[in-house]
Design a protein around this motif. Structure first.
Motif, PDB file in Angstrom:
ATOM      1  N   ASN A 126       8.550  -6.798   7.576  1.00 27.36           N
ATOM      2  CA  ASN A 126       7.313  -6.795   6.785  1.00 27.36           C
ATOM      3  C   ASN A 126       7.132  -5.583   5.705  1.00 27.36           C
ATOM      4  OD1 ASN A 126       4.513  -6.956   5.687  1.00 27.36           O
ATOM      5  ND2 ASN A 126       3.556  -6.492   7.742  1.00 27.36           N
ATOM      6  N   ILE A 127       7.424  -6.102   4.470  1.00 24.92           N
ATOM      7  CA  ILE A 127       7.526  -4.869   3.443  1.00 24.92           C
ATOM      8  C   ILE A 127       6.168  -4.975   2.712  1.00 24.92           C
ATOM      9  CG2 ILE A 127       9.863  -4.807   3.272  1.00 24.92           C
ATOM     10  CD1 ILE A 127      10.263  -7.065   0.989  1.00 24.92           C
ATOM     11  N   SER A 128       5.357  -5.766   3.079  1.00 22.74           N
ATOM     12  CA  SER A 128       3.824  -5.714   2.329  1.00 22.74           C
ATOM     13  C   SER A 128       3.119  -4.188   2.867  1.00 22.74           C
ATOM     14  CB  SER A 128       2.994  -6.737   2.864  1.00 22.74           C
ATOM     15  OG  SER A 128       3.701  -8.080   2.248  1.00 22.74           O
ATOM     16  N   CYS A 129       3.820  -3.506   3.793  1.00 16.99           N
ATOM     17  CA  CYS A 129       3.169  -2.509   4.308  1.00 16.99           C
ATOM     18  C   CYS A 129       3.129  -1.307   3.046  1.00 16.99           C
ATOM     19  CB  CYS A 129       3.888  -1.708   5.486  1.00 16.99           C
ATOM     20  SG  CYS A 129       4.045  -2.740   6.811  1.00 16.99           S
ATOM     21  N   PRO A 130       2.057  -0.660   2.936  1.00 17.95           N
ATOM     22  CA  PRO A 130       2.202   0.692   1.829  1.00 17.95           C
ATOM     23  C   PRO A 130       3.087   1.694   2.187  1.00 17.95           C
ATOM     24  CG  PRO A 130      -0.184   0.317   2.810  1.00 17.95           C
ATOM     25  CD  PRO A 130       0.882  -0.578   3.770  1.00 17.95           C
ATOM     26  N   ASN A 131       3.745   1.985   1.163  1.00 17.07           N
ATOM     27  CA  ASN A 131       4.998   3.187   1.315  1.00 17.07           C
ATOM     28  C   ASN A 131       4.227   4.470   1.035  1.00 17.07           C
ATOM     29  OD1 ASN A 131       7.155   4.861   0.850  1.00 17.07           O
ATOM     30  ND2 ASN A 131       8.200   3.412  -0.395  1.00 17.07           N
ATOM     31  N   VAL A 132       4.010   5.222   2.096  1.00 17.32           N
ATOM     32  CA  VAL A 132       3.249   6.554   1.924  1.00 17.32           C
ATOM     33  C   VAL A 132       4.104   7.454   1.062  1.00 17.32           C
ATOM     34  CG1 VAL A 132       1.995   6.242   4.169  1.00 17.32           C
ATOM     35  CG2 VAL A 132       4.197   7.482   4.094  1.00 17.32           C
ATOM     36  N   LYS A 133       5.187   7.189   0.963  1.00 17.37           N
ATOM     37  CA  LYS A 133       5.878   8.219   0.091  1.00 17.37           C
ATOM     38  C   LYS A 133       5.931   7.807  -1.560  1.00 17.37           C
ATOM     39  CE  LYS A 133       9.003  10.520   3.123  1.00 17.37           C
ATOM     40  NZ  LYS A 133      10.382  10.923   3.520  1.00 17.37           N
ATOM     41  N   GLU A 134       5.492   6.583  -1.688  1.00 16.84           N
ATOM     42  CA  GLU A 134       5.479   6.160  -3.117  1.00 16.84           C
ATOM     43  C   GLU A 134       3.818   5.900  -3.411  1.00 16.84           C
ATOM     44  OE1 GLU A 134       7.988   6.244  -4.963  1.00 16.84           O
ATOM     45  OE2 GLU A 134       9.532   6.928  -3.638  1.00 16.84           O
ATOM     46  N   GLY A 135       2.977   6.791  -2.957  1.00 16.71           N
ATOM     47  CA  GLY A 135       1.651   6.627  -3.402  1.00 16.71           C
ATOM     48  C   GLY A 135       0.831   5.375  -2.910  1.00 16.71           C
ATOM     49  N   GLY A 136       1.320   4.849  -1.962  1.00 18.64           N
ATOM     50  CA  GLY A 136       0.724   3.756  -1.121  1.00 18.64           C
ATOM     51  C   GLY A 136       0.830   2.269  -1.669  1.00 18.64           C
ATOM     52  N   ILE A 137       1.950   2.105  -2.716  1.00 19.58           N
ATOM     53  CA  ILE A 137       2.345   0.764  -3.119  1.00 19.58           C
ATOM     54  C   ILE A 137       3.102   0.348  -2.209  1.00 19.58           C
ATOM     55  CG2 ILE A 137       3.503  -0.265  -5.028  1.00 19.58           C
ATOM     56  CD1 ILE A 137       2.787   2.066  -6.799  1.00 19.58           C
ATOM     57  N   ALA A 138       3.163  -1.120  -1.946  1.00 17.11           N
ATOM     58  CA  ALA A 138       3.571  -1.798  -0.869  1.00 17.11           C
ATOM     59  C   ALA A 138       5.026  -1.716  -1.340  1.00 17.11           C
ATOM     60  CB  ALA A 138       3.200  -3.377  -0.570  1.00 17.11           C
TER      61      ALA A 138
END
Length: 301
Positions: A126-138
């Motif tokens: 599930n790559i719709s998760c926010p990427n916390v290391k990239e400012g929350g962009i999925a």
């Protein structure tokens, strides 16, 4: 008639499965029907550690659909392996585990933990998760991120991986191509569309999270268009989903290029929605003198 389909080397008895997040791990629905009637059961998202989910309210009804901001609440991979996998082993159906995370490392930890679980047939990332290391962009909104996380997951995965694409992008074929370049074995699409609802009497957001994922019949035309586009831009098996409520809906996705379909929000309306779709597809094949379901995949150009 032959209803079997092949997803990345894994044979499913029919092309119908459940959509992640709408079916738990099947325990509740098993009270209504034999899960062995399905081609596969797709579990709710599993993370490396327990996730509490978002604050309530986190579900709202909309015209021809619903908004959810549950937030991938789950007990973590250890509890999942101890409790849910043994339950699913009882049924003659394939098991697809949906994997979620906040960093690439999170995803890889879950995938490594599941690598030796023989009852897990495929992994859906599930790559719709926010990427916390990239400012929350999925993860799924940037083709470079899609290719990178696909490559990293593939390094540690023993099962074939399905990358679940987000529709919240300008051109979904770009993220599909990135997933293919990263080594994805299959794709599933679409995940939910970002939406919002406001209570005019309270003059406030209906969902505590403000926004949520829109699903249900309202998104089907968008999902169908995206499945068609992706099917004609990459050479990977596709699991189509988004607003499928009956066999006719499912067959549209198959004719557009999907090798399999997933039933999601319809499960909340009718617990028997998925097995009804299986029977409806068989009836269609009989009426159209179709011997193999695979003969229908992507024939509408």
């Amino acid at each position: 008639m032959d209803t079997t389909v092949n997803i990345a080397g894994v044979e499913l008895k029919n092309p119908v499965m459940t959509a992640s997040g709408t079916f738990g791990s099947g325990q509740e629905y098993s009270e209504f029907f034999d899960l062995g009637k399905l081609g596969a059961v797709v579990t709710k998202g599993v993370a490396n550690v327990p996730w509490p989910g978002n604050n309530t309210p986190r579900i709202a009804e909309t015209h021809a659909g619903m908004l959810n901001a549950v937030g991938l609440q789950n007990p973590g991979v250890d509890v999942f392996c101890k409790r849910d996998l043994p339950f699913l082993k009882q049924f003659d159906t394939k098991v697809i585990v949906n994997v979620c995370g906040k960093t690439t490392k999170d995803y890889c930890e879950v995938v490594e933990r599941l690598a030796d679980e023989e009852s897990v047939d495929l992994l859906e990332i599930n790559i719709s998760c926010p990427n916390v290391k990239e400012g929350g962009i999925a993860f799924g909104q940037n083709p470079c991120s899609v290719e990178e996380i696909t490559k990293e997951v593939k390094k540690v995965a023993k099962q074939p991986i399905i990358m679940k694409l987000s529709p919240n992008v300008t051109d979904i074929t770009e993220t599909a191509k990135a997933a293919q370049a990263g080594g994805a074995d299959a794709l599933s699409l679409i995940n939910t569309l970002t939406g919002m609802k406001i209570d005019i009497e309270r003059q406030n957001f209906v969902l505590a999270n403000k926004t949520g994922g829109l699903s249900g019949p309202a998104i089907k035309p968008v999902a169908l268009r995206m499945v068609y586009q992706v099917a004609n831009s990459v050479d990977l098996p596709i699991i189509g989903m988004g607003g499928i409520t009956n066999a006719a809906d499912a067959l549209e996705f198959i004719l557009a290029g999907a090798s399999a379909v997933a039933i999601g929000t319809a499960n909340f309306v009718d617990p028997l929605a998925a097995p009804k779709v299986v029977e409806g597809i068989k009836d269609y094949m009989t009426r159209h003198n179709c011997q193999k379901i695979t003969d229908l995949i992507g024939i509408v150009k």
